[in-house]
Design an enzyme around this catalytic site. Structure first.
Site, PDB file in Angstrom:
ATOM      1  N   ASP A   1       0.798  -1.110   0.047  1.00 48.60           N
ATOM      2  CA  ASP A   1       0.053  -0.061   0.099  1.00 48.60           C
ATOM      3  C   ASP A   1       0.992   1.154   0.162  1.00 48.60           C
ATOM      4  OD1 ASP A   1      -2.178   1.595   0.167  1.00 48.60           O
ATOM      5  OD2 ASP A   1      -2.889   0.883   1.836  1.00 48.60           O
TER       6      ASP A   1
ATOM      7  N   ASP B   1      -2.577   2.274  -6.223  1.00 53.46           N
ATOM      8  CA  ASP B   1      -1.646   2.330  -5.100  1.00 53.46           C
ATOM      9  C   ASP B   1      -1.588   1.122  -4.343  1.00 53.46           C
ATOM     10  OD1 ASP B   1      -3.899   3.098  -3.967  1.00 53.46           O
ATOM     11  OD2 ASP B   1      -3.068   4.488  -2.614  1.00 53.46           O
ATOM     12  N   GLU B   2      -2.276  -0.128  -4.580  1.00 52.81           N
ATOM     13  CA  GLU B   2      -2.395  -1.113  -3.670  1.00 52.81           C
ATOM     14  C   GLU B   2      -2.671  -2.376  -4.354  1.00 52.81           C
ATOM     15  OE1 GLU B   2      -5.594  -2.122   0.172  1.00 52.81           O
ATOM     16  OE2 GLU B   2      -6.027  -0.414  -1.292  1.00 52.81           O
TER      17      GLU B   2
END
Length: 466
Positions: A11, A105-106
Site C-alpha cells: 500500500d 496504489d495497492e
C-alpha cells in the site's frame, strides 16, 4: 491460511498527495490535500501533514478547508498517478507473476510462485519469515529508488492478515506476521481493523461489550449471527479467527472505462449539458485508447438535481475507439433524458471492451443519427442531436502542469478574476518563484507532468489528463 507468510500486501503511503509532494519541491513537508475542489468536492487523499489536523479521505472538501486552511488544495493528475502506478506494479511483477491490483496504489502479491519461490525453496519454516522480510525491504527500497515515494508492506499467510499488516506498518514500514503468531497479532486490534466493520457495526458491537478482535472471537459465531445477521456475523467470526483461504488472483480484466464530473452548480442550460457530454465522451475515448482497448456499448450517466440517477446505453454493431462515434452516441442518449430541473453529475463510459476496432464505425454513427421519417424523435420540431458548443474557456486547475515560453515548466497555484498564479519549479529542484498572468496569456500553455526522478518514464504524447 498458509503455513508460511507468503502473501504480500503493498500500500503506497498517501499516494496522490505523496506524488504531488515529490513533484513539487515547495510542498515538501507541507500539508497537501488532493480531490475535487468545488463546493461539492470530496477529499481523495490527504498527506500525513494534513491528517494530523483531522483531514482524511472521503471527507467533504469544505470541511477539510475548515480543519486545515493552510494546506495546498490540488486537483488530481491521474496521468502521472497512472505512470507511477505502472512503475510500482512492474516491480511487483518482478517478484511474482501473481499480482492482484486493488487500485493504482495497492496490490496483493503471491510470493510462493515466480522468482520469490526460488528464494524460499528449501528454507526451514522458521527461516521463511526472515527471508520474506528481506524481500519486503528490498521491494520498498526499489520503489523509493524508482519513484522517490514510500510504501508500507504487510506479509502473512493470508490476504486478510497481510492487509491488516500493511495498515499496521503505515507509514513507510513493514510488518511480517510469522506463522503461529496470527492470534497474538489479531487479538488486541480494535474491531474496526477487520474488513466490513464500519462505525455503525463497531458501535453495535461496542454496546454488546465487544471492542477487540479477540473479543469478537470469544463471542462465538452464534452470538455474532444473533447480533449482526447470518452473513455478516459468520463472516466477521471467520475473520476474527484468521480464517481466510482466498488466493491471490492475477490482474482481472477491466469491464468498462468511464469518466464523470460533478458540477459545482447544477447545469440547467441544455446546450451546456450537450457540450459537457461531448467533452466527457472525448475524455473517455482518451482513456480507452491509453488502455489500448475499444468497446461496443456507450453508457451515459445522469444525476439530476434531486439526486435521482439515470443510466442510458446503446450497443454498437462492433467495437470502436473513434471519438466521433462515442460523442455522437452519447449525444443521442442525452437527448432522451429530461434535464430541465438541473443536472448535478454527468458521466460517459464504454463497456463491452475488446482489443480491436472496426474502422468504418463512423458511418454507423452517422446512420444512427440520420432522420427517420417515421420516427417522431427526428421530426422538425425535435431538438437537434448536436448543438455548437460554447466557446471554450481556458480553465486552470490548481496543481496541474503548465509551461511558459519565458519561465519554463511550472504548476498552477490558483486562478480567479481573470488571473492565474503559477509556481515555476521542477521535481528534484529547489522551491521556485511565483508569478501571475492573465488567464488568456498566449505564452502560458498546459503541459504534461515532468518525471519524478531521473530515469522515471515520462508520459508520452498519448497520455491523458483526467
Amino acid at each position: 491460511m498458509r503455513t508460511a507468510p507468503t502473501i504480500l500486501h503493498l500500500d503506497m503511503d498517501a499516494f496522490y498527495a505523496s506524488v504531488e509532494q515529490a513533484s513539487k519541491p515547495s510542498l515538501r513537508g507541507k500539508p497537501v490535500v488532493v480531490g475535487g475542489l468545488g463546493p461539492r468536492g470530496v477529499v481523495s487523499t490527504a498527506s500525513y501533514e494534513a491528517r494530523v489536523h483531522g483531514v482524511h479521505s472521503a471527507m467533504a472538501m469544505a470541511h477539510a478547508r475548515r480543519l486545515c486552511p493552510n494546506a495546498a488544495y490540488l486537483t488530481p493528475r491521474f496521468t502521472l498517478y497512472r505512470q507511477v502506478s505502472d512503475v510500482v506494479m512492474g516491480l511487483l511483477h518482478e517478484l511474482s507473476p501473481l499480482v492482484e491490483p486493488l487500485s493504482l496504489d495497492e496490490a496483493f502479491v503471491d510470493l510462493a510462485v515466480g522468482a520469490c519461490r526460488d528464494r524460499l525453496a528449501g528454507l526451514p519454516s522458521h527461516a521463511v519469515g526472515a527471508e520474506v522480510r528481506v524481500v519486503g525491504e528490498e521491494l520498498r527500497a526499489a520503489i523509493r529508488a524508482a519513484t522517490g515515494l514510500t510504501a508500507s508492506v504487510g506479509i502473512a499467510g493470508s490476504k486478510l492478515l497481510a492487509k491488516i499488516g500493511s495498515d499496521a506498518a503505515k507509514p513507510d514500514g513493514l510488518v511480517v506476521v510469522e506463522s503461529g503468531t496470527e492470534d497474538a497479532f489479531l487479538g488486541p486490534l480494535p474491531v474496526r481493523a477487520l474488513w466490513g466493520v464500519g462505525p455503525a457495526t463497531a458501535d453495535h458491537l461496542r454496546r454488546a461489550g465487544i471492542g477487540t478482535v479477540a473479543e469478537v472471537a470469544e463471542a462465538g459465531e452464534a452470538e455474532l449471527v444473533r447480533l449482526l445477521g447470518k452473513a455478516h456475523g459468520a463472516s466477521l467470526y471467520a475473520m476474527a479467527t484468521g480464517q481466510d483461504d482466498r488466493p491471490v488472483v492475477a490482474e482481472r480484466d477491466v469491464k468498462s472505462i468511464s469518466v464523470e464530473d460533478t458540477f459545482d452548480v447544477d447545469l440547467t442550460d441544455r446546450a451546456r449539458v450537450r457540450a459537457e457530454v461531448g467533452r466527457l465522451a472525448d475524455r473517455c475515448v482518451q482513456r480507452l485508447r491509453a488502455a489500448g482497448r475499444s468497446g461496443r456499448t456507450v453508457v451515459l450517466k445522469v444525476r439530476r438535481y434531486d439526486f435521482t440517477t439515470l443510466t442510458r446505453s446503446e450497443t454498437l454493431r462492433a467495437p470502436t475507439d473513434d471519438p466521433a462515434v462515442v460523442r455522437e452516441t452519447a449525444g443521442r442518449l442525452i437527448e432522451g433524458v429530461d434535464t430541465t430541473g438541473g443536472v448535478r453529475l454527468l458521466g460517459v463510459g464504454v463497456a463491452g471492451l475488446a482489443d480491436f476496432t472496426q474502422e468504418d464505425l463512423f458511418a454507423q454513427a452517422a446512420q444512427g443519427s440520420a432522420a427517420d421519417p417515421g420516427d417522431p424523435e427526428h421530426s422538425e420540431d425535435a431538438a437537434p442531436a448536436t448543438v455548437a458548443a460554447p466557446p471554450p474557456v481556458r480553465r486552470w486547475h490548481p496543481g496541474h502542469d503548465v509551461t511558459h515560453e519565458e519561465y519554463g515548466p511550472g504548476w498552477v497555484q490558483g486562478s480567479g478574476v481573470g488571473r492565474v498564479t503559477v509556481r515555476f519549479e521542477v521535481p528534484g529542484g529547489e522551491p521556485g518563484r511565483v508569478r501571475t498572468f492573465a488567464v488568456d496569456d498566449p505564452a502560458l500553455t498546459p503541459s504534461e507532468p515532468l518525471p519524478l526522478v531521473p530515469g522515471f518514464p515520462v508520459p508520452g504524447p498519448s497520455a491523458t489528463a483526467s
